[in-house]
Design an enzyme around this catalytic site. Sequence first.
Site, short mmCIF file in Angstrom:
data_model
loop_
_atom_site.label_atom_id
_atom_site.label_comp_id
_atom_site.label_asym_id
_atom_site.label_seq_id
_atom_site.Cartn_x
_atom_site.Cartn_y
_atom_site.Cartn_z
N ASP A 183 75.14 139.65 80.61
CA ASP A 183 75.26 140.78 81.52
C ASP A 183 75.66 140.26 82.91
OD1 ASP A 183 75.16 143.39 82.26
OD2 ASP A 183 72.98 143.56 82.28
N THR A 226 79.89 145.33 86.08
CA THR A 226 80.16 146.55 86.84
C THR A 226 81.38 146.31 87.74
OG1 THR A 226 78.62 145.68 88.46
CG2 THR A 226 77.77 147.33 86.95
N LYS A 238 76.40 149.71 78.36
CA LYS A 238 76.99 148.40 78.03
C LYS A 238 76.02 147.57 77.17
CE LYS A 238 77.68 147.45 82.44
NZ LYS A 238 77.15 148.73 82.97
N THR A 239 74.76 147.49 77.60
CA THR A 239 73.77 146.72 76.83
C THR A 239 73.56 147.37 75.47
OG1 THR A 239 72.70 146.32 78.95
CG2 THR A 239 71.45 145.72 76.99
N ARG A 257 71.45 156.80 81.36
CA ARG A 257 70.15 156.28 81.80
C ARG A 257 69.49 157.28 82.75
NH1 ARG A 257 70.84 150.99 84.12
NH2 ARG A 257 70.41 150.14 82.06
#
Length: 340
Positions: free
Chosen positions: A109, A158, A64-65, A217
């Site tokens: 975020d 999320t 997302k980032t 990640r």
Amino acid sequence: MSILSSSFQKEVDAQENILRPKYLTDFQGQDRIKENLSIFIKAARERSDTLDHVFLIGPPGLGKTTLASIIANEMDAEIRMTSAPALEKPKDLAGILTNVTEGSIFFIDEIHRLRPVMEEMLYIAMEDYEIDWVIGQGPAARTIRIPIPKFTLIGATTKAGQVSPPLYSRFGITCRIDFYNENELESIIKRSAVIMDTKINPSAIKLLAKCSRGTPRIANRLLRRLRDYATVMGNGTITDDIVMLSMDRLGIDLQGLEEQDRNILRTIIQFYGGGPVGAETLAISVGEAIESLEDFYEPYLIQKGYLKRTPRGRMVTPLAYDLLAIPHDRKTDENQGILF
Ligand code: ADP
């Protein structure tokens, strides 16, 4: 905290930034999202307009980032990043909104954690490019509207279900990011290994992709640990043996499950008869924070078919019994509504 669940934490990780793709062409997988975004970005650029507000939904570590910074690069726009818990007071948000530049991107975020008073400020900012600001106190207090530059808000979460409908409805573009399949993870691992100047065998890439929990990640973090094991215990190249040995030492199995995943399933079976059990009770029983249970462990267990979220709580599926080699009593399970 285990190497896997630490991916739930948003620590500033310089290594992570090195591997972060900068443009859509480097962003692996998620083809539909990439195609749509590239059309919307191209159209906005052709009209010399700002991009519509973008809402990014998905479990931690799925990009997302990364997508937010890619959108800024593709739009050739400045980006300002923050997270909802960092915005403590309305003046924090007002300070940012009055300082955004025309056409820039503002990324928030964990937007589901925004306080209601700030959500309201954001609605007006997103729709009218103005903010309401109260000056003075008591009976003399009055509200003035301050115009702000036209900007693009990118909100990431999320937990889409916890974002209020009025805020949700102000996003023109919504992207749901799913777990990555093994082929997509293999491309991510290959790309990262090149950037890290690390040798990894093709079959070791496949094994690592399986252990990465569908999450870039995690793939990148495991790759760094594998490089350590290969340096100290091998000849520097990541082979199948190095992957197997490392996963064994890290307590991760070949579908990316760690001991806490099995512990969660075992607890539901042994203490709650297979479920349903409420998330808070379950979190306490397994000694986990509710956020990491809900955001990190559950989505993958659900995707793998071991767990179900029902209105009455969490329930395991027959696959969980098989995974843990616990015999299941059909009669009890039928009474609890589990279908075989
Ligand atoms: P999130 O914001 O969803 O928690 P991030 O955007 O911080 O996740 O992604 C975590 C890391 O995973 C990034 O540093 C990036 O290197 C990598 N990553 C995420 N998505 C992709 C992708 N589609 N292709 C390549 N790398 C990715």
